[in-house]
Design a protein around this motif. Structure first.
Motif, PDB file in Angstrom:
ATOM      1  N   ALA A 131       0.821  -1.209   0.000  1.00  0.00           N
ATOM      2  CA  ALA A 131       0.000   0.000   0.000  1.00  0.00           C
ATOM      3  C   ALA A 131       0.856   1.261   0.000  1.00  0.00           C
ATOM      4  CB  ALA A 131      -0.935  -0.013   1.203  1.00  0.00           C
ATOM      5  N   SER A 132       1.852   1.308   0.874  1.00  0.00           N
ATOM      6  CA  SER A 132       2.697   2.504   0.926  1.00  0.00           C
ATOM      7  C   SER A 132       3.617   2.583  -0.282  1.00  0.00           C
ATOM      8  CB  SER A 132       3.515   2.523   2.220  1.00  0.00           C
ATOM      9  OG  SER A 132       4.288   1.354   2.346  1.00  0.00           O
ATOM     10  N   CYS A 133       3.991   1.451  -0.838  1.00  0.00           N
ATOM     11  CA  CYS A 133       4.803   1.452  -2.062  1.00  0.00           C
ATOM     12  C   CYS A 133       4.015   2.052  -3.222  1.00  0.00           C
ATOM     13  CB  CYS A 133       5.256   0.038  -2.401  1.00  0.00           C
ATOM     14  SG  CYS A 133       6.159  -0.096  -3.966  1.00  0.00           S
ATOM     15  N   GLN A 134       2.772   1.610  -3.367  1.00  0.00           N
ATOM     16  CA  GLN A 134       1.946   2.141  -4.452  1.00  0.00           C
ATOM     17  C   GLN A 134       1.683   3.631  -4.284  1.00  0.00           C
ATOM     18  OE1 GLN A 134      -1.460  -0.790  -4.786  1.00  0.00           O
ATOM     19  NE2 GLN A 134      -0.869  -0.593  -6.914  1.00  0.00           N
ATOM     20  N   ALA A 135       1.614   4.084  -3.044  1.00  0.00           N
ATOM     21  CA  ALA A 135       1.317   5.491  -2.799  1.00  0.00           C
ATOM     22  C   ALA A 135       2.539   6.388  -2.971  1.00  0.00           C
ATOM     23  CB  ALA A 135       0.759   5.657  -1.391  1.00  0.00           C
ATOM     24  N   LEU A 136       3.745   5.861  -2.692  1.00  0.00           N
ATOM     25  CA  LEU A 136       4.912   6.725  -2.614  1.00  0.00           C
ATOM     26  C   LEU A 136       6.060   6.391  -3.571  1.00  0.00           C
ATOM     27  CD1 LEU A 136       5.097   6.873   1.299  1.00  0.00           C
ATOM     28  CD2 LEU A 136       4.192   8.628  -0.229  1.00  0.00           C
ATOM     29  N   ASP A 137       6.124   5.170  -4.068  1.00  0.00           N
ATOM     30  CA  ASP A 137       7.273   4.765  -4.884  1.00  0.00           C
ATOM     31  C   ASP A 137       6.943   4.718  -6.366  1.00  0.00           C
ATOM     32  OD1 ASP A 137       8.703   4.468  -2.552  1.00  0.00           O
ATOM     33  OD2 ASP A 137       8.266   2.331  -2.372  1.00  0.00           O
ATOM     34  N   ALA A 138       7.952   4.992  -7.170  1.00  0.00           N
ATOM     35  CA  ALA A 138       7.750   4.990  -8.627  1.00  0.00           C
ATOM     36  C   ALA A 138       7.319   3.620  -9.124  1.00  0.00           C
ATOM     37  CB  ALA A 138       9.035   5.434  -9.321  1.00  0.00           C
ATOM     38  N   ILE A 139       7.906   2.564  -8.573  1.00  0.00           N
ATOM     39  CA  ILE A 139       7.556   1.220  -9.043  1.00  0.00           C
ATOM     40  C   ILE A 139       6.118   0.874  -8.684  1.00  0.00           C
ATOM     41  CG2 ILE A 139       8.305  -0.045  -6.988  1.00  0.00           C
ATOM     42  CD1 ILE A 139       9.382  -2.208  -8.853  1.00  0.00           C
ATOM     43  N   GLY A 140       5.577   1.524  -7.651  1.00  0.00           N
ATOM     44  CA  GLY A 140       4.201   1.258  -7.266  1.00  0.00           C
ATOM     45  C   GLY A 140       3.211   1.605  -8.351  1.00  0.00           C
ATOM     46  N   ALA A 141       3.546   2.609  -9.150  1.00  0.00           N
ATOM     47  CA  ALA A 141       2.645   3.038 -10.220  1.00  0.00           C
ATOM     48  C   ALA A 141       2.604   2.051 -11.379  1.00  0.00           C
ATOM     49  CB  ALA A 141       3.066   4.418 -10.727  1.00  0.00           C
ATOM     50  N   ILE A 142       3.666   1.233 -11.507  1.00  0.00           N
ATOM     51  CA  ILE A 142       3.703   0.285 -12.635  1.00  0.00           C
ATOM     52  C   ILE A 142       3.416  -1.143 -12.201  1.00  0.00           C
ATOM     53  CG2 ILE A 142       5.393   1.721 -13.838  1.00  0.00           C
ATOM     54  CD1 ILE A 142       7.504  -0.413 -13.128  1.00  0.00           C
ATOM     55  N   CYS A 143       3.167  -1.333 -10.901  1.00  0.00           N
ATOM     56  CA  CYS A 143       2.950  -2.690 -10.402  1.00  0.00           C
ATOM     57  C   CYS A 143       1.757  -3.360 -11.079  1.00  0.00           C
ATOM     58  CB  CYS A 143       2.753  -2.667  -8.886  1.00  0.00           C
ATOM     59  SG  CYS A 143       2.546  -4.307  -8.150  1.00  0.00           S
ATOM     60  N   GLN A 144       0.614  -2.691 -11.074  1.00  0.00           N
ATOM     61  CA  GLN A 144      -0.592  -3.286 -11.644  1.00  0.00           C
ATOM     62  C   GLN A 144      -0.502  -3.446 -13.161  1.00  0.00           C
ATOM     63  OE1 GLN A 144      -3.167  -4.139  -9.449  1.00  0.00           O
ATOM     64  NE2 GLN A 144      -4.102  -5.279 -11.125  1.00  0.00           N
ATOM     65  N   PRO A 145      -0.157  -2.394 -13.925  1.00  0.00           N
ATOM     66  CA  PRO A 145      -0.174  -2.542 -15.383  1.00  0.00           C
ATOM     67  C   PRO A 145       0.983  -3.349 -15.954  1.00  0.00           C
ATOM     68  CG  PRO A 145       0.582  -0.357 -14.788  1.00  0.00           C
ATOM     69  CD  PRO A 145       0.132  -0.997 -13.522  1.00  0.00           C
TER      70      PRO A 145
END
Length: 363
Positions: A131-145
């Protein structure tokens, strides 16, 4: 035994390579890419760097050619990815070739690879950094797609994996992804003799070294430090960031305490390197982690809370007893040498591969 180690994850493969070589095995450490990742060197770069259609075509013929030139291996071991090819058109096609020549295929579950192990256990948010990775880290934005989207295709190649390894509870569910594999628990390796340690008098020096702030829980750690600073001034604190691995180890020499991460059940490579270097470590060491290996209660890492108030209290116990720091340091260094030394861990990998049977005659 001739062993190919593919990819890297915070030095896990590099340390494993050293341990295996110390046991007189022939090891080649390769990366699917054209340059080293994570500021770490490898023996062979199988891929080609660059973008565009010409580079994509070049990758499709050059990577298989380079891999073929390396010859046959008794064991091919993957981490942070289950393929030696960077091309999305060729991903996992190398596994068929390895199986064709009777190479044992092995895999250690770590990090956010194409099956995104930290996300496989969806619905179990306890101690998850996602959760915090998706909110704060660049890799969090590409995890799902990008990362999770590959899981479906990767599942088709899961039966090729013969041995699946998990180093801590955070990745134990990898076994469900590889139905045909022998599953075993082996701790992370670290090369203890190569890491110096230092200690100088004065205030205790606390450091935090986030590779990814969301993943590590930097916001929680900074808040805990602010709570401590409101009531005491008997410590120093700094964040070690945007450093190469060598720079990190050098800067760590001046510290007494590493506050590593707060969202994970277990501790990663930075924590082990800090223990080996003679530091008190505050990181993941949950009850599930201490029960994961029969010797788990030997682990001296202070289990970090993701609640900043509780974390501040945990850090205060260290600050309140500076005379215990030398004992904690000696305890941590002895523990790492006993349980995580690269040679000790390498022997466990060799045993796991030999036990599977495919390479027993080569062990």
């Amino acid at each position: 035994m001739r062993i190919l180690l593919v990819n890297e994850a915070s030095g896990v493969q590099s340390y494993l390579a050293r341990g295996l070589r110390s046991l007189d095995h022939e090891v080649v450490h390769a990366t699917p890419y054209g340059v080293s990742r994570q500021s770490r060197s490898v023996d062979v770069h199988l891929g080609v760097e660059g973008s565009g259609p010409l580079k994509a075509v070049e990758r499709m013929w050059r990577s298989p050619r380079r891999l073929k030139q390396l010859g046959r291996f008794d064991v091919v071991h993957f981490v942070l990815g289950i393929t030696a090819y960077a091309s999305r058109w060729q991903r996992h096609s190398d596994l068929k070739g390895f199986q064709r020549v009777d190479s044992l295929i092995s895999y250690t579950g770590l990090g956010c690879d194409e099956i995104s192990l930290l996300r496989v256990r969806e619905g179990d948010p306890e101690r998850s950094p996602c959760a915090s990775c998706q909110a704060l880290d660049a890799i969090g934005a590409i995890c799902q797609p990008r990362i999770l989207s590959q899981r479906q295709r990767t599942s088709q190649f899961a039966p090729y994996v013969n041995v699946c390894v998990s180093p801590m509870p955070d990745y134990d569910h990898a076994s469900a992804f590889f139905p045909n594999a022998s599953f075993t628990r082996i701790p992370l390796p670290v090369d203890v003799p190569d890491i110096a340690h230092a200690r100088r008098p004065g205030k205790l020096r606390l450091v935090h070294a986030p590779s990814r702030r969301g993943f590590k829980g930097t916001d929680v750690i900074v808040t805990a430090i602010e709570l401590l600073r409101a009531s005491r001034d008997d410590f120093e604190f700094s964040i070690l960031e945007n450093l190469t691995h060598e720079q990190f180890l050098h800067r760590l020499l001046d510290a007494d305490v590493l506050i590593d991460q707060v969202h994970s059940f277990g501790a990663g490579m930075a924590a082990l390197e800090a223990l080996a270097q003679g530091k008190v470590v505050v990181s993941g060491n949950a009850p599930a982690t201490r029960a994961y290996f029969s010797w788990g209660d030997e682990n001296p890492i202070l289990d970090a809370s993701a609640d900043p108030v509780l974390l501040a209290r945990q850090l205060a116990t260290v600050l309140d007893a500076p005379d215990l720091v030398p004992h904690r340091i000696a305890e941590g260094m002895a523990y790492v040498k006993r349980r995580h030394d690269s040679v000790v861990v390498a022997r466990q990998y060799v045993d796991a591969w030999a036990h599977h049977g495919t390479c027993a005659s080569n062990a």
